[in-house]
Write a protein that holds these residues in place. Structure first.
Motif, PDB file in Angstrom:
ATOM      1  N   ALA A   1       0.792  -1.225   0.000  1.00 26.43           N
ATOM      2  CA  ALA A   1       0.000   0.000   0.000  1.00 26.43           C
ATOM      3  C   ALA A   1       0.830   1.283   0.000  1.00 26.43           C
ATOM      4  CB  ALA A   1      -0.935   0.004   1.214  1.00 26.43           C
ATOM      5  N   VAL A   2       1.924   1.319   0.764  1.00 22.99           N
ATOM      6  CA  VAL A   2       2.638   2.586   0.950  1.00 22.99           C
ATOM      7  C   VAL A   2       3.205   3.143  -0.360  1.00 22.99           C
ATOM      8  CG1 VAL A   2       4.631   3.674   2.067  1.00 22.99           C
ATOM      9  CG2 VAL A   2       3.085   2.220   3.395  1.00 22.99           C
ATOM     10  N   PRO A   3       3.817   2.328  -1.237  1.00 24.19           N
ATOM     11  CA  PRO A   3       4.248   2.904  -2.520  1.00 24.19           C
ATOM     12  C   PRO A   3       3.090   3.497  -3.316  1.00 24.19           C
ATOM     13  CG  PRO A   3       5.289   0.781  -2.162  1.00 24.19           C
ATOM     14  CD  PRO A   3       4.245   0.920  -1.110  1.00 24.19           C
ATOM     15  N   ARG A   4       1.912   2.909  -3.200  1.00 26.49           N
ATOM     16  CA  ARG A   4       0.749   3.437  -3.902  1.00 26.49           C
ATOM     17  C   ARG A   4       0.304   4.762  -3.299  1.00 26.49           C
ATOM     18  NH1 ARG A   4      -1.260   3.651  -8.839  1.00 26.49           N
ATOM     19  NH2 ARG A   4      -3.493   4.119  -8.780  1.00 26.49           N
ATOM     20  N   VAL A   5       0.454   4.930  -1.989  1.00 27.48           N
ATOM     21  CA  VAL A   5       0.156   6.224  -1.364  1.00 27.48           C
ATOM     22  C   VAL A   5       1.019   7.312  -1.990  1.00 27.48           C
ATOM     23  CG1 VAL A   5       0.284   7.564   0.781  1.00 27.48           C
ATOM     24  CG2 VAL A   5      -0.631   5.236   0.820  1.00 27.48           C
ATOM     25  N   THR A   6       2.304   7.013  -2.155  1.00 28.37           N
ATOM     26  CA  THR A   6       3.216   7.994  -2.743  1.00 28.37           C
ATOM     27  C   THR A   6       2.788   8.367  -4.159  1.00 28.37           C
ATOM     28  OG1 THR A   6       5.046   7.099  -1.430  1.00 28.37           O
ATOM     29  CG2 THR A   6       5.624   8.449  -3.339  1.00 28.37           C
ATOM     30  N   SER A   7       2.457   7.374  -4.964  1.00 33.50           N
ATOM     31  CA  SER A   7       2.057   7.679  -6.341  1.00 33.50           C
ATOM     32  C   SER A   7       0.748   8.447  -6.384  1.00 33.50           C
ATOM     33  CB  SER A   7       1.938   6.373  -7.146  1.00 33.50           C
ATOM     34  OG  SER A   7       0.911   5.541  -6.628  1.00 33.50           O
ATOM     35  N   GLN A   8      -0.156   8.187  -5.451  1.00 35.29           N
ATOM     36  CA  GLN A   8      -1.414   8.924  -5.403  1.00 35.29           C
ATOM     37  C   GLN A   8      -1.194  10.384  -5.026  1.00 35.29           C
ATOM     38  OE1 GLN A   8      -3.830   7.317  -7.059  1.00 35.29           O
ATOM     39  NE2 GLN A   8      -5.295   7.110  -5.390  1.00 35.29           N
ATOM     40  N   VAL A   9      -0.301  10.628  -4.081  1.00 32.82           N
ATOM     41  CA  VAL A   9       0.004  12.004  -3.695  1.00 32.82           C
ATOM     42  C   VAL A   9       0.595  12.767  -4.877  1.00 32.82           C
ATOM     43  CG1 VAL A   9       1.527  13.444  -2.258  1.00 32.82           C
ATOM     44  CG2 VAL A   9       0.249  11.552  -1.231  1.00 32.82           C
ATOM     45  N   VAL A  10       1.501  12.144  -5.599  1.00 33.63           N
ATOM     46  CA  VAL A  10       2.087  12.775  -6.775  1.00 33.63           C
ATOM     47  C   VAL A  10       1.000  13.080  -7.809  1.00 33.63           C
ATOM     48  CG1 VAL A  10       3.651  12.440  -8.729  1.00 33.63           C
ATOM     49  CG2 VAL A  10       4.367  11.779  -6.422  1.00 33.63           C
ATOM     50  N   ALA A  11       0.077  12.143  -7.998  1.00 38.50           N
ATOM     51  CA  ALA A  11      -0.990  12.344  -8.977  1.00 38.50           C
ATOM     52  C   ALA A  11      -1.932  13.470  -8.563  1.00 38.50           C
ATOM     53  CB  ALA A  11      -1.772  11.043  -9.164  1.00 38.50           C
ATOM     54  N   PHE A  12      -2.309  13.510  -7.285  1.00 45.68           N
ATOM     55  CA  PHE A  12      -3.232  14.540  -6.818  1.00 45.68           C
ATOM     56  C   PHE A  12      -2.601  15.934  -6.808  1.00 45.68           C
ATOM     57  CE2 PHE A  12      -5.575  11.059  -4.355  1.00 45.68           C
ATOM     58  CZ  PHE A  12      -6.597  10.995  -5.298  1.00 45.68           C
TER      59      PHE A  12
END
Length: 406
Positions: free
Chosen positions: A41-52
């Protein structure tokens, strides 16, 4: 009385308990399952923050939001567990982590993701600190062996998680967050069904933290906690900054950086498997010293070698980190009386957390001032100096018997 004699004496004081094995299996399985979810999950959190956010300017908040709750709640969780037992707070920690996964899955902007990370920090705080404290009570005669194997399975979940993502398409997206929530919920169920609630005798006095304050006045404990803070800083350097440094200046490709991280996690895991039992037989202090020396040597020299050699050296360096961890966790628990086992484990991760999150920031300041490679040399020397202090002054203190009650 020598440290080794004290450790051997604990074996004679322990009453057999057939439920220990079930508790060990439940704690280890729950930790591995939850860390499997974390690593997905944590790597996906990072990519979501970058996307948002449209860039990487907010990435630092991902670690900061986690760190605040994780660090501040360590000692309160530990102290409460000394009074009421470990099991309720372990179950609560996994349930809170599951809530964090739901927040991640439903987030439509960066702010809920930061909130989820703060919730995750509050959930993981008892998971990391209380399980080793409980195991040290259940297995006083070989706590190094048991904590090492527990930590090996925990890190095993972290290593395996990223390998699942390419194989399971559901995990490459918001499904990673639902998987994380389900994994933590499953871990809570495993602990609820498989772990006996144990708390130390004489725990009534621990509520005021006066006993903890007295314990911190002893020089061996203060030196150990200083070493633990430096160990946390070293972990931050090895697993966060050094891979980035090698990508930017060492000519490493992303694939090679991934191999490096795998080698370092493997080194940490194997070290706990090997040095935990050795510290039970030979004493904790030699392996605390050895671990810092090895990690310091790798930190101060890795950049002098070509890719393959530096990768191998850093892998060896992380065996030093694993060696220090398993020996220092057992050492600190042995210095605490029965009524403060949870509190001292909370203090362990409080100091570790401060080092882990503040150390890389300090290295960044030093790197801008004196250059990055000289700052690596300086930090390696600091680890070596701490090893000397532990070798000379950390042998004092008294190991108290660890007797549990339900």
């Amino acid at each position: 009385m020598t440290e080794r004699t004290e450790n051997q004496g604990e074996a004679l004081r322990e009453a057999p308990d057939p439920r220990r094995g079930r508790t060990l299996l439940a704690l280890s399985g729950a930790a591995a399952l939850s860390m499997l979810g974390v690593s997905v999950a944590v790597p996906r959190v990072t990519s979501q923050v970058v996307a948002f956010s449209g860039g990487d300017g907010q990435i630092g908040w991902i670690a900061s939001a986690f760190a605040v709750s994780y660090i501040l709640l360590q000692v309160p969780y530990g102290n409460l567990s000394d009074r009421f037992g470990f099991k309720p707070f372990l179950v609560a920690g996994y349930l809170v982590s599951a809530v964090a996964g739901l927040v991640f899955a439903l987030a439509g902007s960066s702010l809920p993701l930061f909130l989820g990370r703060a919730i995750q920090g509050a959930g993981e705080a008892p998971v990391w600190s209380l399980a080793p404290a409980l195991l040290s009570l259940l297995y006083p005669e070989r706590k190094g062996w048991i904590i090492g194997r527990y930590s090996m399975l925990l890190y095993g979940g972290i290593v395996v998680g990223p390998l699942l993502v390419p194989l399971v398409p559901f995990l490459d997206g918001r499904g990673a967050f639902w998987f994380f929530a389900a994994a933590c919920l499953g871990a809570a169920g495993i602990v609820a069904l498989g772990v006996e609630n144990r708390r130390p005798r004489g725990s009534a006095d621990s509520w005021s933290l006066v006993g903890a304050a007295r314990l911190l006045q002893t020089r061996p404990v203060r030196l150990a906690l200083l070493g633990i803070g430096l160990y946390g800083a070293a972990q931050g350097l090895f697993f966060a900054l050094i891979p980035g440094f090698l990508l930017a200046r060492g000519g490493f490709s992303p694939v090679e950086a991934g191999y490096l991280l795998s080698a370092m996690y493997l080194g940490t895991t194997l070290a706990q498997f090997v040095f935990g039992p050795l510290s039970d037989r030979r004493g904790r202090r030699p392996f605390m010293v050895l671990g810092l020396v090895v990690a310091g040597a790798a930190t101060g020299t890795f950049f002098l070698f070509p890719k393959l050699s530096s990768m191998a050296l850093l892998g060896v360096g992380t065996t030093g980190l694993g060696c220090f961890f398993v020996a220092s966790m057992a050492y600190l628990n042995e210095k605490a009386p029965e009524s403060l086992k949870g509190t001292i484990s909370g203090a362990y991760y409080l100091f570790w957390g401060v080092g882990y999150f503040a150390g890389p920031l300090l290295w960044g300041v030093l790197g801008r001032w004196m250059g990055q490679t000289p700052s690596f040399v300086l930090f390696g020397a600091v680890l070596a100096a701490q090893a000397v202090l532990l070798a000379c002054f950390a042998g004092e203190g008294k190991t108290e018997p660890a007797v549990c009650r339900e």
